[in-house]
Each structure stands twice: as structure tokens, then as C-alpha cells.
Design a protein around this motif. Structure first.
Motif, PDB file in Angstrom:
ATOM      1  N   UNK A 198      32.355  52.046  53.972  1.00 32.63           N
ATOM      2  CA  UNK A 198      32.151  53.465  54.271  1.00 32.63           C
ATOM      3  C   UNK A 198      33.452  54.242  54.437  1.00 32.63           C
ATOM      4  N   UNK A 199      34.557  53.525  54.708  1.00 36.49           N
ATOM      5  CA  UNK A 199      35.831  54.216  54.872  1.00 36.49           C
ATOM      6  C   UNK A 199      36.218  54.968  53.594  1.00 36.49           C
ATOM      7  N   UNK A 200      35.771  54.458  52.407  1.00 33.29           N
ATOM      8  CA  UNK A 200      35.981  55.153  51.138  1.00 33.29           C
ATOM      9  C   UNK A 200      34.673  55.599  50.494  1.00 33.29           C
ATOM     10  N   UNK A 203      24.715  46.992  44.578  1.00 27.51           N
ATOM     11  CA  UNK A 203      25.248  48.143  45.312  1.00 27.51           C
ATOM     12  C   UNK A 203      26.644  48.537  44.829  1.00 27.51           C
ATOM     13  N   UNK A 204      27.290  47.633  44.110  1.00 25.42           N
ATOM     14  CA  UNK A 204      28.607  47.943  43.565  1.00 25.42           C
ATOM     15  C   UNK A 204      28.551  49.068  42.540  1.00 25.42           C
ATOM     16  N   UNK A 205      27.363  49.358  42.025  1.00 28.58           N
ATOM     17  CA  UNK A 205      27.242  50.325  40.932  1.00 28.58           C
ATOM     18  C   UNK A 205      26.575  51.627  41.380  1.00 28.58           C
ATOM     19  N   UNK A 206      26.555  51.890  42.692  1.00 29.72           N
ATOM     20  CA  UNK A 206      25.986  53.137  43.202  1.00 29.72           C
ATOM     21  C   UNK A 206      26.872  54.328  42.817  1.00 29.72           C
ATOM     22  N   UNK A 207      26.219  55.432  42.477  1.00 27.89           N
ATOM     23  CA  UNK A 207      26.959  56.649  42.133  1.00 27.89           C
ATOM     24  C   UNK A 207      26.441  57.889  42.860  1.00 27.89           C
ATOM     25  N   UNK A 237      40.881  48.200  40.319  1.00 26.27           N
ATOM     26  CA  UNK A 237      41.026  47.062  39.410  1.00 26.27           C
ATOM     27  C   UNK A 237      39.931  47.158  38.343  1.00 26.27           C
ATOM     28  N   UNK A 238      40.341  47.112  37.077  1.00 26.22           N
ATOM     29  CA  UNK A 238      39.434  47.244  35.933  1.00 26.22           C
ATOM     30  C   UNK A 238      38.632  48.548  35.989  1.00 26.22           C
ATOM     31  N   UNK A 239      39.169  49.541  36.673  1.00 26.49           N
ATOM     32  CA  UNK A 239      38.517  50.841  36.720  1.00 26.49           C
ATOM     33  C   UNK A 239      37.462  50.994  37.797  1.00 26.49           C
ATOM     34  N   UNK A 240      37.293  49.984  38.659  1.00 23.35           N
ATOM     35  CA  UNK A 240      36.279  50.046  39.712  1.00 23.35           C
ATOM     36  C   UNK A 240      36.954  50.297  41.056  1.00 23.35           C
ATOM     37  N   UNK A 241      36.246  51.026  41.911  1.00 18.73           N
ATOM     38  CA  UNK A 241      36.744  51.341  43.242  1.00 18.73           C
ATOM     39  C   UNK A 241      36.751  50.080  44.113  1.00 18.73           C
ATOM     40  N   UNK A 242      37.591  50.095  45.161  1.00 14.08           N
ATOM     41  CA  UNK A 242      37.682  48.905  46.009  1.00 14.08           C
ATOM     42  C   UNK A 242      36.368  48.581  46.706  1.00 14.08           C
ATOM     43  N   UNK A 243      35.595  49.582  47.118  1.00 15.37           N
ATOM     44  CA  UNK A 243      34.320  49.309  47.778  1.00 15.37           C
ATOM     45  C   UNK A 243      33.313  48.703  46.806  1.00 15.37           C
ATOM     46  N   UNK A 244      33.430  49.005  45.511  1.00 17.71           N
ATOM     47  CA  UNK A 244      32.550  48.388  44.526  1.00 17.71           C
ATOM     48  C   UNK A 244      32.830  46.891  44.413  1.00 17.71           C
ATOM     49  N   UNK A 245      34.122  46.542  44.392  1.00 19.59           N
ATOM     50  CA  UNK A 245      34.488  45.129  44.383  1.00 19.59           C
ATOM     51  C   UNK A 245      34.024  44.436  45.655  1.00 19.59           C
ATOM     52  N   UNK A 246      34.060  45.145  46.774  1.00 24.55           N
ATOM     53  CA  UNK A 246      33.619  44.580  48.050  1.00 24.55           C
ATOM     54  C   UNK A 246      32.161  44.138  47.971  1.00 24.55           C
ATOM     55  N   UNK A 247      31.281  45.018  47.501  1.00 25.80           N
ATOM     56  CA  UNK A 247      29.865  44.668  47.399  1.00 25.80           C
ATOM     57  C   UNK A 247      29.634  43.544  46.385  1.00 25.80           C
TER      58      UNK A 247
END
Length: 444
Positions: free
Chosen positions: A55-57, A114-118, A186-196
């Protein structure tokens, strides 16, 4: 009791077993079953609360306010509450093996997606589906423990299982902080996406393993000797004889038992502490003056560590003394004090960590104690359904807690009013259990 179980009761093995053999038997069961379930609960809880770091980002990328974030966190508990009882009853029918497999596969899959939420609506939907997927896991495991451990061992074994939450907090904080700091774009994905994604995928793997690894009942365990099976089955049968003769054995009878609702009220205070600990700890630490996400993750592990150690001590004391009520009150009082003091001391991070540690003690120790009570006076369908009812009704606090704290934070810019209310409710829950639960389990 099954015919298989009866055969062990009347086997040629000696009527009593050496204490070393008994302890060795339960050590074997714990290593075989509880180690794996511990891992599942770590993965499960890690995926539930990693949103507090995301949630921080995440709030900026999806356009979420503090109130909207609190709503999304709370939506988890809608499906969770509605499906707790059906899922627990289903475990009684189909067994833990299939139940754990189903929950972990669905849970891991949803968490990974959830990594792909927009959009905010996708966040709300994912949180709702996560709750529905997990429903029945916690009360199901509590029921599952009654198939293996007699009551005199349950507070300690429950506390060990609850260590998984502490482990998720201890591991999850630094791990989440590391991912957020090192996987940005990384690879165009946000850090929170990688987290999930990185924290959700292992749950899928665990679900596949569960189908081949979990054993439903002692008599089905080909990894136990006949003597070891007899030790477990005899202990459980002795435990049943100690239950009161009027112990509810049908679900409807249990639902008419006022103590079910007393325990539900007491249990409802535990998720309130969990709301503070699991969903707002990173924010509280950030407001206390720590800005580096890795440092926030490392510091967030400390309250979990303190809570875990305290839980082991309190649960062991409760089992040795066979006393639950005052141990529960002591735990909830610590949590209430921590929540109240947080309203005054949030700008000093070491003191804030100390207050969060008091909340953590309540969260872990109170849960370990209260779940050792229902199996002492509920049997059969009443045990499965009653445990599910207590768990689902108790999650009402978990549903409203994040909404309340998020709304208060959005309106006032501070957690103070919400934290004070949590403190009052947590203390009241301890008093309710003290007054409403009999002094001795034989009186239940």
C-alpha cells in the motif's frame, strides 16, 4: 469411533505406554503434520498482510485514499465470514487433505493475480475473493488438531501453529521491504506487483504438495506404528470421557449455547489487535520517522518476534495450570494498553515498536488461549460448526477494524480515536471471557 480406531483400542499393545514413547509419538506427529501446516499458514498469512507493505506505493498507482484502502482490507472478511462455517463443516466431511489443497490453490492463484491490478475495483474484488478462498482454514485447523491432540496439549500446539503468523511477520517484513526496494520497474512492472507475484506463487505449490502429504486421521497414518496410533487414539478417547455429559454434539444445540457467543465476543477482540499489527504497522513506523522501506520492513518484524516469544510462555503456563480465563485477560490487557499508548507515543519509533509489541502479545497469546476452550465442551458436528461460528462471528471485528482506522485516519490525519476505541473493545473482550466462561472445563 471407526472400526479401525476400535481395532487399535483393543490391540495387543500394553494398556499404558512409557512417557518417552508417548512424547516421541507426538513429536513425530508434530514434525510430520504441523511443520507442513505451519509452512502453509506462513504463506497464507504472508499473502494476506503483504498488502500493508504494497500500500505504500499501491495507493498512489490505483488512486486509493486511506479510507478506500481500509475498505479494501475489510472486504476480505465478507467472504471469509460467510463461508467459515460451511468450510469447516466440509472439512469434517471430506478431510483436511482436500480442504488444505483447495484453500492453498485458490488462495495462491488469487494472490498471484493481484500483481496485475490496474483499478480500485479490482483491488476490492481480489480482497473479497481472497477471503472466500481462505474461509475455513483457521477454524478447520483448530478442528483438525482435535483429531490428533488431547486437550492438555492443545494450547501449546495451537501456540506453535500461531507462530506461523509471527514467522510471516518476521520473514515478511524484511522480505517485502527487500522486494519493494530492489524490484522497482523490473521488466516494466511496479515493485508492489512483484511483491504479490513472488509471495503468492509458493502457496500454489504448497496446495499441490498438500494433496499428497496431509493425513486426515491417526488411523490412516501409515507413517505411524500400531502402538503410536493406539497412544493417540486412547488419549483422545480419554479426553472425550472427561467432557461434560451434556456437551453439545449437534450444530443447532451448539448455536443455542450462550458460551459460543461469549467466546465469539472474546475472539473478536483478537483480530482488532491484528488489524493494527498486520495492516498499519508499516504506516505507524513510517509516521514515527522511518522512511526507508527496507528499514520499515526490518523494524516491523520486531513486534512479531516479541509476541511470538510471549505467546509460547503464556500458552505453556496455561496448559500446565489448566487455566484459560486469567491468561486470556492478561493477554488482552496487554493489547489494550499497547493500543492506548500508541495514541500518545507514535512519534518516537522505539516506543512505538514497544507499544506494537504489547499489541502483538495480545494478538498471539490471546488467540492461543481462547481456541483451547471450545473443544472442551463441543463434540461432533457441534465442534465443527461451533468453532466455525465462533471464528466467523469473531471476524466481525476484523471487518470493521480496518474500515474504522482508515476512516479515522482520513478524517483526522491521526489514528488516535480509532486506537482508543480498539483499546476499550479489546479490554472488554477479556472481561467478557473472564465472566462468561466457567472456571473449570468440567463446569462447561
Amino acid at each position: 469411533m471407526t472400526d479401525s480406531a476400535l481395532s487399535y483400542r483393543h490391540s495387543s499393545a500394553p494398556p499404558t505406554a512409557d512417557s518417552t514413547v508417548v512424547e516421541g509419538t507426538y513429536r513425530k506427529v508434530t514434525l510430520r503434520l504441523m511443520t507442513f501446516l505451519f509452512l502453509c499458514w506462513v504463506l497464507n498469512y504472508l499473502d494476506r498482510v503483504n498488502v500493508s507493505f504494497a500500500q505504500l506505493q499501491l495507493k498512489q498507482d490505483l488512486g486509493l485514499s486511506d479510507a478506500a484502502y481500509g475498505l479494501g482490507v475489510s472486504l476480505f472478511f465478507i467472504g471469509y465470514i460467510l463461508l467459515e462455517v460451511p468450510s469447516t463443516l466440509l472439512l469434517k466431511r471430506i478431510g483436511a487433505r482436500k480442504t488444505v489443497t483447495r484453500i492453498m490453490l485458490l488462495w495462491g492463484g488469487i494472490s498471484t493475480c493481484m500483481a496485475f491490478m490496474t483499478a480500485p475495483w479490482q483491488f476490492y474484488l481480489a480482497r473479497t475473493l481472497l477471503g472466500a478462498a481462505e474461509a475455513g482454514f483457521w477454524p478447520g485447523i483448530i478442528l483438525y488438531l482435535t483429531y490428533w491432540y488431547p486437550s492438555k496439549r492443545r494450547a501449546r500446539i495451537t501456540s506453535r501453529f500461531l507462530l506461523a503468523i509471527a514467522a510471516a511477520g518476521i520473514i515478511g517484513g524484511p522480505l517485502s521491504g527487500f522486494i519493494l526496494q530492489n524490484f522497482a520497474d523490473v521488466w516494466g512492472y511496479r515493485n508492489w506487483q512483484w511483491l504479490f507475484f513472488l509471495e503468492g506463487l509458493p502457496a500454489v505449490v504448497a496446495g499441490i504438495v498438500a494433496f499428497f502429504y496431509v493425513t486426515d486421521k491417526p488411523e490412516q497414518a501409515d507413517w505411524l506404528s500400531d502402538e503410536q496410533k493406539r497412544i493417540i487414539i486412547d488419549a483422545l478417547e480419554d479426553d472425550r470421557r472427561l467432557q461434560p455429559s451434556n456437551a453439545p454434539s449437534r450444530l443447532l444445540t451448539a448455536l443455542c449455547n450462550p458460551r459460543v457467543y461469549v467466546l465469539a465476543a472474546g475472539w473478536a477482540t483478537v483480530p482488532l489487535c491484528g488489524t493494527i499489527l498486520n495492516y498499519w504497522t508499516p504506516t505507524i513506523i513510517e509516521q514515527a520517522g522511518i522512511s526507508n522501506v527496507l528499514h520499515i520492513g526490518l523494524l516491523s518484524a520486531l513486534p512479531y518476534l516479541v509476541g511470538a516469544l510471549a505467546m509460547l510462555v503464556i500458552a505453556r503456563s496455561s496448559d500446565i495450570k489448566l487455566e484459560r480465563r486469567w491468561h486470556f485477560v492478561a493477554s488482552t490487557t496487554a493489547g489494550a494498553a499497547g493500543a492506548a499508548l500508541l495514541t500518545l507515543l507514535t512519534h518516537n519509533w522505539p516506543v512505538a515498536i514497544a507499544c506494537l509489541s504489547l499489541v502483538s502479545i495480545s494478538y498471539f497469546a490471546a488467540a492461543a488461549i481462547i481456541w483451547s476452550i471450545p473443544p472442551t465442551y463441543l463434540v461432533g458436528d457441534a465442534a465443527a460448526g461451533g468453532i466455525g461460528v465462533i471464528s466467523s462471528l469473531g471476524q466481525v471485528g476484523a471487518f470493521f477494524g480496518p474500515i474504522l482506522l482508515g476512516w479515522v485516519k482520513s478524517i483526522t490525519g491521526s489514528f488516535a480515536a480509532g486506537l482508543l476505541l480498539v483499546a476499550v473493545l479489546v479490554f472488554a473482550g477479556g472481561v467478557i471471557v473472564l465472566v462468561g466462561v466457567p472456571r473449570n472445563k468440567q463446569d462447561a
